[in-house]
Every structure is written in C-alpha cells, then in structure tokens.
Motif scaffolding. Structure first.
Motif, PDB file in Angstrom:
ATOM      1  N   HIS A  69       7.559   0.716   5.549  1.00 29.99           N
ATOM      2  CA  HIS A  69       6.505   0.987   4.576  1.00 29.99           C
ATOM      3  C   HIS A  69       5.134   0.509   5.019  1.00 29.99           C
ATOM      4  CE1 HIS A  69       9.263   2.512   1.630  1.00 29.99           C
ATOM      5  NE2 HIS A  69      10.038   1.465   1.811  1.00 29.99           N
ATOM      6  N   ARG A  70       5.052  -0.004   6.246  1.00 35.41           N
ATOM      7  CA  ARG A  70       3.760  -0.484   6.738  1.00 35.41           C
ATOM      8  C   ARG A  70       2.792   0.674   6.820  1.00 35.41           C
ATOM      9  NH1 ARG A  70      -0.717  -2.734   7.792  1.00 35.41           N
ATOM     10  NH2 ARG A  70      -0.998  -4.038   9.635  1.00 35.41           N
ATOM     11  N   MET A 100      10.046 -12.317  -0.205  1.00 30.95           N
ATOM     12  CA  MET A 100      11.481 -12.317   0.096  1.00 30.95           C
ATOM     13  C   MET A 100      11.808 -13.352   1.165  1.00 30.95           C
ATOM     14  SD  MET A 100      12.425  -8.309   0.097  1.00 30.95           S
ATOM     15  CE  MET A 100      12.062  -7.253  -1.287  1.00 30.95           C
ATOM     16  N   LEU A 132       3.327  -6.860  10.403  1.00 32.38           N
ATOM     17  CA  LEU A 132       4.439  -5.978  10.031  1.00 32.38           C
ATOM     18  C   LEU A 132       4.211  -5.261   8.701  1.00 32.38           C
ATOM     19  CD1 LEU A 132       7.461  -8.272  10.965  1.00 32.38           C
ATOM     20  CD2 LEU A 132       6.738  -6.213  12.156  1.00 32.38           C
ATOM     21  N   PHE A 133       3.657  -5.989   7.735  1.00 34.36           N
ATOM     22  CA  PHE A 133       3.657  -5.457   6.362  1.00 34.36           C
ATOM     23  C   PHE A 133       2.274  -5.346   5.732  1.00 34.36           C
ATOM     24  CE2 PHE A 133       7.414  -8.325   6.864  1.00 34.36           C
ATOM     25  CZ  PHE A 133       8.298  -7.315   7.193  1.00 34.36           C
ATOM     26  N   ALA A 151      17.414 -11.252   5.242  1.00 31.68           N
ATOM     27  CA  ALA A 151      16.026 -11.325   5.724  1.00 31.68           C
ATOM     28  C   ALA A 151      15.752 -10.201   6.712  1.00 31.68           C
ATOM     29  CB  ALA A 151      15.763 -12.684   6.360  1.00 31.68           C
ATOM     30  N   ALA A 164      10.975  -3.089   4.957  1.00 28.41           N
ATOM     31  CA  ALA A 164       9.541  -3.212   4.715  1.00 28.41           C
ATOM     32  C   ALA A 164       8.739  -2.644   5.877  1.00 28.41           C
ATOM     33  CB  ALA A 164       9.176  -4.658   4.472  1.00 28.41           C
ATOM     34  N   CYS A 165       9.284  -2.765   7.102  1.00 31.52           N
ATOM     35  CA  CYS A 165       8.587  -2.207   8.268  1.00 31.52           C
ATOM     36  C   CYS A 165       8.331  -0.718   8.090  1.00 31.52           C
ATOM     37  CB  CYS A 165       9.425  -2.395   9.519  1.00 31.52           C
ATOM     38  SG  CYS A 165       9.116  -3.940  10.323  1.00 31.52           S
ATOM     39  N   VAL A 209      15.399  -6.957   4.884  1.00 29.76           N
ATOM     40  CA  VAL A 209      14.086  -6.918   4.215  1.00 29.76           C
ATOM     41  C   VAL A 209      13.006  -6.520   5.223  1.00 29.76           C
ATOM     42  CG1 VAL A 209      12.308  -8.413   3.264  1.00 29.76           C
ATOM     43  CG2 VAL A 209      14.638  -8.560   2.399  1.00 29.76           C
ATOM     44  N   LEU A 210      13.055  -7.157   6.377  1.00 29.97           N
ATOM     45  CA  LEU A 210      12.043  -6.861   7.397  1.00 29.97           C
ATOM     46  C   LEU A 210      12.122  -5.399   7.822  1.00 29.97           C
ATOM     47  CD1 LEU A 210      12.232  -9.999   9.699  1.00 29.97           C
ATOM     48  CD2 LEU A 210      10.578  -9.506   7.945  1.00 29.97           C
ATOM     49  N   PRO A 262       7.689  -8.446   1.113  1.00 32.66           N
ATOM     50  CA  PRO A 262       8.435  -9.079   2.213  1.00 32.66           C
ATOM     51  C   PRO A 262       8.104 -10.561   2.393  1.00 32.66           C
ATOM     52  CG  PRO A 262       7.485  -7.004   2.921  1.00 32.66           C
ATOM     53  CD  PRO A 262       6.914  -7.295   1.583  1.00 32.66           C
TER      54      PRO A 262
END
Lengths: 181, 622
Positions: free
Chosen positions: A26-27, B87, B77-78, A16, A23-24, A19-20, B84
């Motif tokens: 790609h913000r 996930m 965040l996203f 997790a 993904a961060c 993933v965070l 995400p």
C-alpha cells in the motif's frame, strides 16, 4: 514452556512480517489527502458560534465549541461581522444571544457587559441573575465605513481558573449578528 | 495444562492488550513523530546516514534503533500510513507480555502470578502513551530488551548454557540503542544476583564498565547538557518526585486527576490501601528472608532512578518499565493469597480490583484522548496536503488552531512531509496558544499581519479554517476581515529573511535567498515593528560557517535605532546560533525600528564571487 515461548515469538515475527508485507503493497508515492470544503462562504453579518465556517470571524476570546451549540468566552472577546446592506445609511441593530450560567452569578454576583463597534462604545448592561439573554443595541450609521466591523465585548469580571476548569470563563454565547434597520 | 488452555494462558494478555488499546492501534502520528518522520529529509540533504542515526538529537538523546532506524525504515516502506508503525509497537508489546509472564512464572513458581503480572502491567496508566504514540516506542522496545536480558539471565542460571549468557549480553547492548534507561540493567542484574543467585554476582560486574562507558560517551557527545525542563536536580526533590511517581503507578490518583465524578477521598484512601498492601506483602516476605520481594521493589526504584532528577518533567510514561517490578510484586501477592484462607482471597481480589478498575478507567480515558487528538492532526495534515494540491503556488494560512492542535500537530512541522512548505498560522493565532518554553516558539509559525494582508490582496494566499470535520476554505471571508483589521504597511515584529514575503523588511545589501536562508555581506539592515512592552527582547537566529571562525571568534555587532550593543563573539563554526538583546524602553510602541548588523570580516569561497559574512534565519521581537 521454552517451546511455547519460542512458538509465540515465531508467531509474533510472522505477524510482524505479514504486516510489513501487506503494508508494503500500500506504499504510495503521493501523500494521502482528505477532502477540503472549498466553498466556505464569505463574511457573514450574523454568526452562530458553533458553525465551523464562522470560526474565522471569532477573532478573540472564544473557547472551543461545546455540545455543538455554544462557546464559553473569556473576559474580553471579539467578532468581525459584515456590515448589513444599507447600514452605512440607516445603521443596524447588534444582537447577541447568550446565557449567564449559574456558577458565574454564584461566584461573581453581577457582571457588566460592555460593547463597542469599530471603537464606538454602546450602552453597557449589568446582569445579576443567571439565565438566557438577548442583547440588542442600535449601531449608528457613522461606524460603518467598510465591508465589515469589529465588535468588541468586555466583561468587568470573569470566573478565574479553578481546579475544575483551568480556563478564565465569562459568558456562554450562541449567536452574534448585525441586522439591517 | 491442556494445549488449548496453555495457548489461552499465553495469548490472553496479548488479546487484552488489543482490547484495552484498540484505539491506540488506530492512533495516527502526532507531536515528535513528525520530527522523526522528517529524518529521511535530513538524510537526503546531508547523505550522512551515520550522523542521522547516531548524532545526539532531542535533548541529546541517541536512540538509533527505537527512533532513528524505526522511523527511517518504516517511512521508507509505508510513508505516512500509521497502521504498520502501530502494529510494530503492538507486536513488540505482545512479545513483552509473553516475556513478563515467563519471567514472573520462573521467579515465583506460580502460573497465576505469571498470568496476572502482564495484566497488571497492561492496565497501568503509564502504558497509555507508549501504546498510542510511535515516538514512545523506545519505552516498549527497551522493556523488550530488558525483559529478554533478564529471561536469558534466569535461563543461564538454571541451565548453565553459555548461549543464554551471550543472549543476555546481546540484549543488554541492543537495549542501549533503544533507550538510555537500559544503562541501569547491570544494577538490576546485580540486584537479582544478590537477592537470588549469588553465584552470578561476578558475571554481572562485567556489564558495569560497558554501562559506565556508555553513560560517559553519552554525556560527552551531548552538545550542551540537559537544559530547561530536562535539567537535572539532585536534592530532596528526588523524594517528592518518587512519591508522585509512586502515586501515579498505583493508578487511583491518576484516575482522579484525569477523569471526573469521583469523590475526593477516594484517591488518597485508595493510594494508602494499595501502598499498604503492596509494601506490607513485600515486608512480610523480606522478614521471611525471601529476597524476591526486594528484587521486585528494587526493579521499580532502579529503573525509575534515571528520571527522578527531572523534577520539571515528570511524565507518567516514564513509569512504563519501572511498573513492571510492581506488577510482578502485585501478581505474586495475589497468587500467594489465593493459596491462603478464604478471607485473604477476598481481600487480595478486592485490593487487585482497587488497582485494576481505576487504572483501567484512567488508561482508557488517556488512550481515547490521544486517539482523538491524533485524529484532529490527521484531518489537518491531510487537509493541508489537499489544499496544497489545489493551490500549489499559494501559501496556506490556517485559522482556528487551538492549543492542543498546535502543540500536537503543528509545532513539529508536519507539512513538509506532504510537500507543503509555506504553511502558517493566520495573524493573531498566537492569542489562542500558550507558549511552552523548550518546545517551540509560537510566533515562528505565525505570518504577521502586513505580509499576510499583502499575500491575500495579491492572491498569493489561501486561508483554511481548522476545527471541523474537514478544512474549510474561508479565503473570501478572511480577506475582508484582514482588510478590516490590518494595514498592509503594518511592520511585522518577526522577519524570516529566507522567506520572500518579508523581503520588504530588508535593506539593500542582503544576498539572494538560498533555500530557507540568506547570507549577509559585511553589513546588512532590516526593520521591524517596535516592541509592545519593555520586557520584550530582540531574538536573532542564524548559522555561523566554519570559515568565519578559522582565525578566531567572529564579532557580530548589532545596532537598534542607532543604539550599539557590545559585539557578540561567535566561536563555533558550522553551528547555528541564537542571540538576544534587551530593547531600550523608548522603542515601545514605535511602528518601525531599524536593526543594523555588522561582522568584522567576510570570506569569499572559491566557487563564489560574493563576500559572505553570516547566514541568517529569523529576527523577532517577543
């Protein structure tokens, strides 16, 4: 077993976290977009009902496209068509390719299709056998007094919703159009 | 067990989860997701984070952890990157599978049961929606806290460590912030204690005051109790709901409803065989005074109980946590029979297959349906984002929106998330969409013909056709079509007073637009197109400021074509209101009717020189 569960939880948390983190990266402040087709054509005199560009002209009584080829109609359905060149002088010919499926005749025995263009009724026709048909009707020049015309179709009967299909079903249409004379 | 086999044992259900719900992992946002994603806008507007986190929303629910915090943090965040979020849901579910395996193993003493229980749970149709929809994360997160609490209770029973008792309490309390269903945990804990650990009975009783207080507070703060399809019915219909849920839980019936090509007898026969097998095994165990079967069956009933009274809102995903009990029971039954004679082995494998195959078939079909629907929503929202980039000063009209796309992709107003505020359905779109009371009013999303034609003629609107692989700009065709079908003087039967497109419908006294609304002074007027049938009502929505009810209820008098209605008394300040009025039959078909409004007092704020009466949003006849 306690150890295994703890390890799996740690793994879960790590996944997790990863993933965070990923993904961060790609913000983006701007919303993601998908390209649009900015070259939609203008109103057409003849439409294939499966063409997404033509959907705007199917103003009433058509269900979603099936098999990329056709649409079921409701009991009443309408299209708007551009008047073909010279129609206000010579009139035009309305042509619709469609089929009357077996279940419709099995259930309803016969159906009558009425049509009107800009409110002017054209001769109706009754179908007692399943199959593919082409409806052709002369449209008098008097009805053409603008860039486009409303074409309204009406069936005298339609298959009511049933367990297999919760839609009211009329006929299956492929194309509708006006041809110059 | 060798380490590799041991690792495979624990990881296999998670891998199956990925395999079964692969499309769910890729599913984009839909429906309620957009309402939750918009929470940050509310936070920006009000700055009241505590209200955003804890105020009752969506049928009066308060789920700060699984909905509010989840969406707020992830959006921060996203943004609108769905991966995400998905996930996180999958990671939580993988933890659930490990917990379920561990709990079942401890209860039954069987590794086989420990392996089968999460698999039986995974394939159940109930999980299709939570595994494909971020808004149903509450189910997955609540299952996590419930299983974790139970695991801690078991460990406390076995080891006596106080840490486990504390962890059980923490899980219970955290679960209350995920889903109201957690309120039944004390009943489960008590049932477990009665069936399997009598020494724990007294300890579990301490949880009841907390659960009762939570339920009471929840009931008290919910503004107007459950209404519409969420109204609760306590009558014989509870049994009917239970029977429906039982059939869904066993899978065969749901498969026959969702997929085609199965013989008609299959669903009732399959349900009968599975019911007989499961209940027969439980009865046999209970006859031998093995109360674990009672606990597993009790789990199903206790966790399902809170939703049984919602007979107008039966949803298969409400079974997400209840079927954990049946999964444990079924896994135990198979594990027991595999220890028996060969014919029992064959029978149990056949019965398990009769559950797994149809359930998996239905679950896969449902997951694909959710995925494809969300794909259409993504194309729409991202396409509108692009259209807004290309035509930032124009309003956007959408044609070709069907029922599914409207209710999954538009009704929850996703376009504000991409900065496009003026997006409407093209006139007449409501004919393709079925009204669903309680979920929204279709006409609120449709731009009426008159304003639409005016906007097109003044080049203030673009029209996009929806339904293909991308949005198609059909403005040129639509302009001709609009001229053909409508007149610019045609009066709309819906007026949004906060939208300048409707300014021509308003009388002279209205104040200027502020945001998405307008103030009226003491009197105001507007006109609408007349009703098309005598059954239609006039609906008025607005907002009553606190100042106006400080000295008692505010009187709002409405007139329609000179007909004066009895005044409406507005009693709640700082609250939205909606009122409706029947219309005289002689107005049917009239092209234009006059609406008059009057309040019995106004106020003048210190920072404003205007006399203010009420704030209005929409007027519509439907």
């Amino acid at each position: 077993m306690k150890k295994q569960i703890r390890n799996l939880f740690i793994l879960d948390v790590l996944v997790a976290g990863l993933v965070l983190f990923v993904a961060c990266k790609h913000r983006s402040a701007k919303p993601e977009v998908e390209a649009t087709d900015e070259h939609g054509q203008t109103l057409m005199s003849a439409v294939h009902v499966a063409d997404p560009r033509a959907a705007v002209q199917l103003t009433k009584g058509f269900y979603d496209v099936e098999q990329n080829a056709w649409r079921w109609t409701m009991k009443q359905f309408s299209v708007v068509l551009r008047a073909p060149e010279g129609a206000s002088k010579n009139g035009a010919t309305l042509q619709m390719k469609f089929s009357v499926p077996n279940p419709v005749i099995d259930k309803l025995k016969a159906i009558t299709l009425s049509v009107s263009v800009n409110g002017q009724a054209l001769p109706a026709e009754t179908y007692t056998r399943p199959g593919e048909y082409i409806l052709k009707r002369d449209v008098p020049r008097e009805v053409f007094h603008g860039e486009a015309v409303n074409v309204d179709f009406a069936l005298d009967k339609a298959m009511p919703p049933s367990g297999a299909d919760l839609r009211e079903l009329g006929i299956v249409v492929n194309t509708v159009g006006l041809e110059p004379k | 067990m060798k380490p590799a086999i041991r690792a495979a044992y624990w990881v296999l259900p998670s891998l199956l989860c990925l395999g079964i719900y692969w499309l769910g992992l890729k599913t984009w946002f839909w429906q309620d997701d957009f309402a939750w994603l918009s929470l940050h806008l509310r936070l920006k507007q009000t700055g009241q984070w505590w209200a955003v986190l804890f105020a009752p929303m969506a049928q009066g629910t308060i789920r700060p952890l699984s909905e509010r915090a989840f969406f707020l943090v992830f959006y921060e965040l996203f943004g609108l990157n769905a991966a995400p979020y998905r996930m996180m849901v999958f990671a939580t579910q993988c933890a659930n599978l490990v917990l379920l395996s561990a709990v079942t193993r401890r209860f039954t003493g069987s590794s086989v049961a420990g392996l089968l229980a999460p698999i039986f749970w995974l394939v159940n149709i109930a999980l299709a929606r939570p595994m494909s929809w971020n808004s149903a994360y509450n189910q997955i997160l609540c299952a996590f806290f419930m299983l974790l609490a139970l695991y801690c209770a078991l460990r406390h029973q076995q080891t006596g460590h106080k840490w486990f008792a504390a962890a059980e309490w923490i899980s219970f309390l955290a679960g209350l912030s995920a889903l109201e269903t957690m309120v039944v945990y004390p009943v489960l804990a008590l049932l477990h204690a009665f069936c399997l650990a009598r020494q724990r009975v007294a300890k579990t009783l301490w949880m009841f005051p907390v659960a009762i207080t939570y339920a009471a507070v929840h009931w008290y703060v919910t503004p107007e109790g459950p209404s519409g399809q969420y109204r609760m019915h306590f009558d014989a219909g509870l049994l009917s709901s239970l029977w429906t849920y039982w059939q869904w839980a066993l899978g065969v019936m749901r498969m026959a409803e969702i997929t085609t090509g199965w013989p008609r007898w299959l669903a009732p026969v399959g349900t009968a065989i599975l019911s007989a097998s499961l209940l027969g095994f439980a009865a046999w165990k209970l006859l031998h005074k093995n109360w674990l079967a009672g606990f597993f069956l009790g789990w199903f009933l206790v966790v399902l109980a809170p939703v049984l009274p919602l007979r107008e809102h039966l949803s298969e995903y409400y079974l997400t946590i209840p079927v954990v009990g049946l999964s444990m029971l079924g896994a135990w039954a198979v594990a027991e029979s595999l220890r028996g004679r060969w014919r029992w082995k064959v029978v149990s494998i056949a019965v398990a297959a009769a559950y797994v195959v149809p359930s998996l078939s239905a679950t896969r079909a449902a997951t694909r349906w959710y995925y494809e629907n969300a794909l259409g929503v993504r194309t729409l929202v991202r396409g509108v984002a692009r259209a807004h980039q290309l035509h930032p000063d124009k309003l956007i009209l959408l044609t070709g929106v069907n029922d599914d796309l409207f209710w999954t992709g538009i009704a929850d107003r996703p376009f504000r998330l991409v900065g496009a505020k003026d997006v409407y359905l093209a006139p007449g779109s409501e004919g393709n969409i079925t009204e669903r009371p309680g979920l929204g009013i279709v006409s609120d999303f449709v731009l009426p013909p008159g304003p639409a034609l005016r906007a097109l003629e003044e080049d203030r609107a673009v029209v996009y056709a929806v339904g293909g692989l991308r949005l198609v700009n059909v403005t040129a065709a639509y302009r001709i079509l609009a001229r053909q079908r409508w007149s610019p003087s045609e009066e709309p039967r819906h007026v949004d007073v906060g939208n300048p497109l409707f300014a021509k419908q308003l009388g002279l006294t209205w104040h200027q637009i502020e945001g998405a609304y307008r103030w009226m002074p003491r009197r105001a007027s507007l006109h609408l197109g007349g009703p098309s049938s005598p059954n239609e009502l006039l609906y008025i929505s607005g907002y009553c400021p606190a100042e106006q009810v400080r000295d008692g209820p505010l009187k709002l008098t409405v007139t329609v074509e000179g007909h004066v209605y009895p005044p409406v008394l507005l009693k709640r300040g700082n609250a939205p209101f909606e009122v409706s009025f029947p219309l005289p039959p002689n107005l049917v078909g009239k092209p234009r009717i006059e609406i008059g409004l009057e309040v019995d007092r106004t106020f003048m704020p210190s920072s404003d020189s205007r006399n203010l009466g009420l704030v209005f949003g929409t007027f519509s006849i439907r």
